[in-house]
Design a protein around this motif. Structure first.
Motif, PDB file in Angstrom:
ATOM      1  N   ASP A 149       0.823  -1.211   0.000  1.00 20.39           N
ATOM      2  CA  ASP A 149       0.000   0.000   0.000  1.00 20.39           C
ATOM      3  C   ASP A 149       0.854   1.256   0.000  1.00 20.39           C
ATOM      4  O   ASP A 149       0.388   2.323  -0.402  1.00 20.39           O
ATOM      5  CB  ASP A 149      -0.918   0.001   1.222  1.00 20.39           C
ATOM      6  CG  ASP A 149      -1.960  -1.096   1.158  1.00 20.39           C
ATOM      7  OD1 ASP A 149      -2.858  -1.008   0.307  1.00 20.39           O
ATOM      8  OD2 ASP A 149      -1.861  -2.061   1.942  1.00 20.39           O
ATOM      9  N   ILE A 150       2.112   1.121   0.463  1.00 18.13           N
ATOM     10  CA  ILE A 150       3.014   2.269   0.506  1.00 18.13           C
ATOM     11  C   ILE A 150       4.447   1.751   0.531  1.00 18.13           C
ATOM     12  O   ILE A 150       4.706   0.636   0.990  1.00 18.13           O
ATOM     13  CB  ILE A 150       2.730   3.146   1.749  1.00 18.13           C
ATOM     14  CG1 ILE A 150       3.513   4.459   1.689  1.00 18.13           C
ATOM     15  CG2 ILE A 150       2.997   2.395   3.044  1.00 18.13           C
ATOM     16  CD1 ILE A 150       3.060   5.481   2.721  1.00 18.13           C
ATOM     17  N   ILE A 151       5.365   2.559   0.008  1.00 20.66           N
ATOM     18  CA  ILE A 151       6.792   2.218   0.015  1.00 20.66           C
ATOM     19  C   ILE A 151       7.548   3.289   0.781  1.00 20.66           C
ATOM     20  O   ILE A 151       7.325   4.497   0.571  1.00 20.66           O
ATOM     21  CB  ILE A 151       7.348   2.104  -1.418  1.00 20.66           C
ATOM     22  CG1 ILE A 151       6.719   0.912  -2.152  1.00 20.66           C
ATOM     23  CG2 ILE A 151       8.875   1.972  -1.410  1.00 20.66           C
ATOM     24  CD1 ILE A 151       7.115   0.804  -3.616  1.00 20.66           C
ATOM     25  N   VAL A 152       8.437   2.873   1.675  1.00 23.74           N
ATOM     26  CA  VAL A 152       9.364   3.785   2.355  1.00 23.74           C
ATOM     27  C   VAL A 152      10.749   3.507   1.768  1.00 23.74           C
ATOM     28  O   VAL A 152      11.260   2.387   1.850  1.00 23.74           O
ATOM     29  CB  VAL A 152       9.357   3.564   3.875  1.00 23.74           C
ATOM     30  CG1 VAL A 152      10.415   4.440   4.543  1.00 23.74           C
ATOM     31  CG2 VAL A 152       7.969   3.886   4.442  1.00 23.74           C
ATOM     32  N   LEU A 153      11.347   4.523   1.164  1.00 28.59           N
ATOM     33  CA  LEU A 153      12.532   4.332   0.325  1.00 28.59           C
ATOM     34  C   LEU A 153      13.715   5.153   0.809  1.00 28.59           C
ATOM     35  O   LEU A 153      13.624   6.374   0.958  1.00 28.59           O
ATOM     36  CB  LEU A 153      12.193   4.742  -1.120  1.00 28.59           C
ATOM     37  CG  LEU A 153      13.334   4.806  -2.126  1.00 28.59           C
ATOM     38  CD1 LEU A 153      13.873   3.417  -2.430  1.00 28.59           C
ATOM     39  CD2 LEU A 153      12.865   5.496  -3.411  1.00 28.59           C
ATOM     40  N   ASP A 154      14.846   4.474   1.026  1.00 27.06           N
ATOM     41  CA  ASP A 154      16.125   5.155   1.246  1.00 27.06           C
ATOM     42  C   ASP A 154      16.743   5.443  -0.125  1.00 27.06           C
ATOM     43  O   ASP A 154      16.563   4.662  -1.070  1.00 27.06           O
ATOM     44  CB  ASP A 154      17.047   4.255   2.075  1.00 27.06           C
ATOM     45  CG  ASP A 154      18.394   4.907   2.353  1.00 27.06           C
ATOM     46  OD1 ASP A 154      18.446   6.154   2.415  1.00 27.06           O
ATOM     47  OD2 ASP A 154      19.380   4.174   2.506  1.00 27.06           O
ATOM     48  N   LEU A 155      17.467   6.543  -0.247  1.00 18.74           N
ATOM     49  CA  LEU A 155      18.097   6.866  -1.533  1.00 18.74           C
ATOM     50  C   LEU A 155      19.465   6.229  -1.691  1.00 18.74           C
ATOM     51  O   LEU A 155      19.865   5.870  -2.799  1.00 18.74           O
ATOM     52  CB  LEU A 155      18.229   8.385  -1.692  1.00 18.74           C
ATOM     53  CG  LEU A 155      16.928   9.193  -1.808  1.00 18.74           C
ATOM     54  CD1 LEU A 155      17.252  10.667  -2.022  1.00 18.74           C
ATOM     55  CD2 LEU A 155      16.048   8.674  -2.929  1.00 18.74           C
ATOM     56  N   GLY A 156      20.204   6.075  -0.594  1.00 15.97           N
ATOM     57  CA  GLY A 156      21.575   5.574  -0.680  1.00 15.97           C
ATOM     58  C   GLY A 156      21.636   4.062  -0.618  1.00 15.97           C
ATOM     59  O   GLY A 156      22.029   3.494   0.409  1.00 15.97           O
ATOM     60  N   LEU A 157      21.273   3.417  -1.697  1.00 18.20           N
ATOM     61  CA  LEU A 157      21.229   1.958  -1.750  1.00 18.20           C
ATOM     62  C   LEU A 157      22.497   1.412  -2.424  1.00 18.20           C
ATOM     63  O   LEU A 157      23.128   2.116  -3.226  1.00 18.20           O
ATOM     64  CB  LEU A 157      19.976   1.497  -2.484  1.00 18.20           C
ATOM     65  CG  LEU A 157      18.675   1.902  -1.784  1.00 18.20           C
ATOM     66  CD1 LEU A 157      17.479   1.710  -2.703  1.00 18.20           C
ATOM     67  CD2 LEU A 157      18.489   1.126  -0.490  1.00 18.20           C
ATOM     68  N   PRO A 158      22.877   0.172  -2.143  1.00 17.51           N
ATOM     69  CA  PRO A 158      24.164  -0.340  -2.627  1.00 17.51           C
ATOM     70  C   PRO A 158      24.239  -0.627  -4.118  1.00 17.51           C
ATOM     71  O   PRO A 158      25.334  -0.663  -4.684  1.00 17.51           O
ATOM     72  CB  PRO A 158      24.360  -1.633  -1.815  1.00 17.51           C
ATOM     73  CG  PRO A 158      22.988  -2.036  -1.397  1.00 17.51           C
ATOM     74  CD  PRO A 158      22.231  -0.770  -1.206  1.00 17.51           C
TER      75      PRO A 158
END
Length: 236
Positions: free
Chosen positions: A50-59
């Motif tokens: 229903d929703i995504i929580v996203l970090d920008l600094g991914l490997p």
């Protein structure tokens, strides 16, 4: 309230992931997790959160690349949660399709408030309410092009109404300055940021209880504006 709803957390920091998992589960959400952008795309496509929580600094990929790919086939709400605080980063991420942006370190109450606001947008019954939005004592009827405050009709100029309409349709999300200027004033006016300052001031004088300390019509300095509104059923 959140029974049966799910959140996909795309975060490679295990400590933060554990914190988010605990917080979201305490809210009654089912939590899925991915430590890379590519795994996040797979999870988004298979889990249908229903929703995504996203970090920008991914490997593997930058979170902005994740957004570009995701928005090619999904409009699921995305809350970006990252240590990057530059205004240029915020603007770029929002223009790429993120729905909200919160920087680390963050407060859990604010995170949950923003999450709840985004989840309200995917309420299954919301489409039946019609194009009516409200905040405080204000009601906005987009189809009828009317605005009332405490039941009394408020006169807005054409530009004031177009600006308010662009904000309420976003339902609490930040709308970038460039997007508002293009939508309200036209494609050639994207650098005329003083227009926004002037007309947001007009709207606050007409709609806010205390225009000097607005509670609903908010400016995110250097980024854009938002209206803390919600869809409301038509009464009467």
């Amino acid at each position: 309230m959140n029974e049966g709803r799910s959140v996909l957390v795309i975060e490679d920091d295990r400590a933060i992931l554990k914190l988010l998992r605990d917080v979201f589960q305490a809210e009654g959400l089912q939590v899925h997790a991915a430590g890379t952008a590519r795994l996040g795309l797979v999870e988004a496509g298979s889990r249908h959160p229903d929703i995504i929580v996203l970090d920008l600094g991914l490997p593997d990929l930058d979170g902005k690349e994740f957004l570009r790919e995701l928005r090619g086939w999904s409009q699921v709400p995305v809350l970006v949660l990252t240590a990057r605080s530059a205004e240029s980063e915020k603007v770029e991420v929002l223009d790429l399709g993120a729905d909200d942006y919160l920087t680390k370190p963050f407060g859990v109450p604010e995170l949950l408030a923003r999450l709840r606001a985004l989840l309200r947008r995917v309420n299954t019954g919301v489409a039946d309410l019609g194009p009516h939005y409200g905040f405080g004592q204000v009601m906005v009827d987009l189809q009828g092009r009317t605005v009332t405050r405490g039941g009394a009709l408020v006169h807005l100029t054409d530009i004031e109404f177009r600006l308010l309409a662009a904000l309420v349709k976003a339902e609490g999300r930040i709308v970038t300055q460039a997007s508002l200027l293009r939508e309200v004033w036209g494609p050639g006016q994207a650098d005329q940021t003083h227009y926004l300052r002037i007309y947001m001031g007009h709207l606050r004088k007409k709609l806010e209880e205390n225009p000097a300390e607005p509670a609903w019509l908010i400016t995110e300095i250097g980024v854009g504006c938002r209206c803390l509104c919600e869809r409301r059923p038509v009464t009467g």
